[in-house]
Write an enzyme that holds these catalytic residues in place. Sequence first.
Site, short mmCIF file in Angstrom:
data_model
loop_
_atom_site.label_atom_id
_atom_site.label_comp_id
_atom_site.label_asym_id
_atom_site.label_seq_id
_atom_site.Cartn_x
_atom_site.Cartn_y
_atom_site.Cartn_z
N ASP A 327 0.85 -1.30 0.09
CA ASP A 327 0.02 -0.06 -0.09
C ASP A 327 0.79 1.28 0.04
O ASP A 327 2.06 1.13 -0.03
CB ASP A 327 -0.94 -0.16 1.17
CG ASP A 327 -2.37 0.94 0.82
OD1 ASP A 327 -2.02 1.68 0.05
OD2 ASP A 327 -3.26 0.56 1.59
C1 BGC Z 1 -5.11 2.91 -0.10
C2 BGC Z 1 -5.53 2.11 -1.02
C3 BGC Z 1 -5.36 2.77 -2.33
C4 BGC Z 1 -3.98 3.56 -2.42
C5 BGC Z 1 -3.66 4.09 -3.81
C6 BGC Z 1 -4.00 4.15 -0.16
O1 BGC Z 1 -4.20 5.10 0.78
O2 BGC Z 1 -5.17 2.56 1.34
O3 BGC Z 1 -6.83 1.65 -1.04
O4 BGC Z 1 -5.42 1.73 -3.38
O5 BGC Z 1 -3.80 4.37 -1.36
O6 BGC Z 1 -4.27 5.24 -3.88
#
Ligand code: BGC
Length: 779
Positions: A327
Amino acid sequence: MAASHIRDVAALADKCAWNGVQEYDLIRGDFAAPYDYSNYTTPVVGPDSIDHDVLRMVRRMSIEEKVGQMTQIEVGQLIDCDGYLNVTAAEYWIDKWKVGSILETPGNHNGRYNWYSAARFSEFTDSVQKIALERGSKVPLIWGLDSVRGAQYVGGAVIFPAGIATAATFNPEYAYDAGRVAAKDSRAAGTHWAFAPIMDLSVNKLWSRVYENFGEDPFLSSEMAKMSVAGYQGDYKNDRTRVAACMKHFIGYGYPFDGKDRSNRHIAAHELLEYYVPPFKAAIDAGVATAMESYGVINGEAVMLSHYYLQKLLREQLGFKGMLVSDWGEINSQAQTYFTAKDIRQATQVALQRTSVDMSMVADDQSFGENTIDLIKRGVISERRLDQSVARILQLKKDLGLLKQPFADPKLAATVGSDQDIETARNAVRESVTLLKNSNNTLPLGLYEKVIFLGPTLNSTRYMGGGWNVHWQGPSDNEGDSVYQGFGDTILQGIESITGAAPAYLPGVDIEGAQLTSVDDIVAAAKSADKIVIGLGEHTYAENEGNIDSLALPWGQLDLVYTVAKRTNKPIVVVLVEGRPRGLGDVPKIADAVVNAYLPGAYGGLPIAEVLYGKVNPSGRLPITYPASEAQASDTIWQASYSAYNPQWAFGYGLGYSDITYSNVTLSADALFVGASITATVTVTNNGPYPQKEPVMMFTHQQYRLGYAPELFRLRGFRKVSLAVGESKEVSFTLTAEELAFWDRDLKRRIEPAPVNIAINPFTAADVVATVNLQDVDA
Ligand code: BGC
Ligand code: BGC
């Protein structure tokens, strides 16, 4: 973050002529072309072994090129101070760091436009793609986008209801539809990888991310996850209107102990397997191509550095063969947020050594490349470790067709926002809206009744959207609803298209509960009406990322209902537009009818109005427990049965306008042996007065379990059936002994020989029960 390229708006204003205020991009032409819509029977294929030509590519790559393939940076790094593509920056990342993947939309990261149309978006992605083909390792980029409810970052693409609402349909075909449309529109923008579906269990209802998921139940989430993966991916190795799906967030994200996003989760290992893992297992079995690990720590252990979660469980036990991405900034966060590593370098090393992570969503800096190259050169990490990951990444690029044709298909842009997509999204809303109370048949409203409409959520498209809607946390107050440029319809507009007249409306209070209309005016208007409809709900999360300290809706919103109830004796209908089950005080008692619309998206207005006026008979059911108090914030349908379960509304609850009854459940046998199954059959009847869709749900509850408190209920099957007035249908479910096994503390599956109740639609007037004896001997 020394060499960071991040710029904020203030810095932009300083350095550039542009003031950082984004512009509108024209999001829709006069028409969008109809297109061919393949259905959910499309065969789904998943990641498999690595092809020889891909292995050859890996072998030819330098260390720097390999590390670059494993690096993903956010698009904001490529934006110039005027909001347009910064070619020098793009060349820098691709030449110097050989970056193989980009994520996100410029609209969220200081791009010139607040919502990039498919044409503008693909112009951007294609320009970067061209640079990637000429420089660095000359391998096409894979572009990731959070197209989690439709391609909501692509201007004018139809935004679907949030996951919680999709789950409320109890009709997984909508999960498929949403994925299918999201895939096409993501491709139209030149992106190839959707960070969806989201299948965390929404256990703690305070959590800001409750709305994203398919509710709190492992089985419901699994059924939705499967179909969602099929929708996004379909035959993604051949079909260029599909994208790679990404199951997330692996794992156990949905139970932050204090309700705050990314907080520690206390989840016993066997409970993780029992409840949190099944949706991911279902997605893997459905062929999901990629996975994203979860933020933060479980039982104090960092997921990003965990051999157990990201190697043993994910790869060895669940058999996931696809590509795993971190993530956002999660390797860096080990050092910077959780204090689970001395520094970023150590975090990088340990993540590579202990886990099977393939790509780092570094996002904002060059730390991953820098550290990994150095770790390899000093022999701390072997190049073979990289080869595995790079092979998975290149195979994915090949499967998606990028090695042959990495650019956006302009034909797809013409289909973005098409009428058929709007209708698909509206159908999902039609089946998700959940009627929670309807005393004295207050609903449906009659066309000739005089109704006064109040409350902050009836005249706003953005409150119907919530998060993952134009922007990460939805449009800000500054942008307001105008960011949609007229796309979508408010609930009031929906009502007008049904009644043919502008509804009588007073806001009453704003979304924070501040008074906008004098109490006298509200009362006078209410007294003149036959019925009063009040729209309550949540602010988008743009201003505070959705963090709350209490479930309760703002006092002023609740007080609007209290005031009208106290000062008039007119029937009150409350419509909830909210991403999580907010506290309603005495509203459930006072209101005559309550309708939960969740976060239906900008096209939710008409379907909600149709439900209010009885053009659509509601058939949504709660995919979560709706707490009655703060203390119940983490209650679930699967909690230990001896703990009180007295929520405001139970999981699975919901009404229609028709009277539905069930016959007794009949079982094909009284005993269920290991290796065998039984069939439970029930007849469901619509006694009228309307045609009705009815989600028939089968739950089990074991009467006792030696040493392990049985759960209140486990959902084991559901089927949504359509019933004409007076019609009866027989519905059968099969149940195996294996489904009734559970994980014990030694992480073994165990079967308890004890009676199991089979309950159809408990918590409704129509509940029926039968009992089967579970036997731990073979059939
Ligand atoms: C979120 C994810 C997301 C990623 C990319 C993160 O903050 O937890 O769900 O896919 O950012 O934007
Ligand atoms: C956040 C991410 C989020 C992204 C969306 C970032 O600033 O840290 O978590 O997904 O914005 O644009």
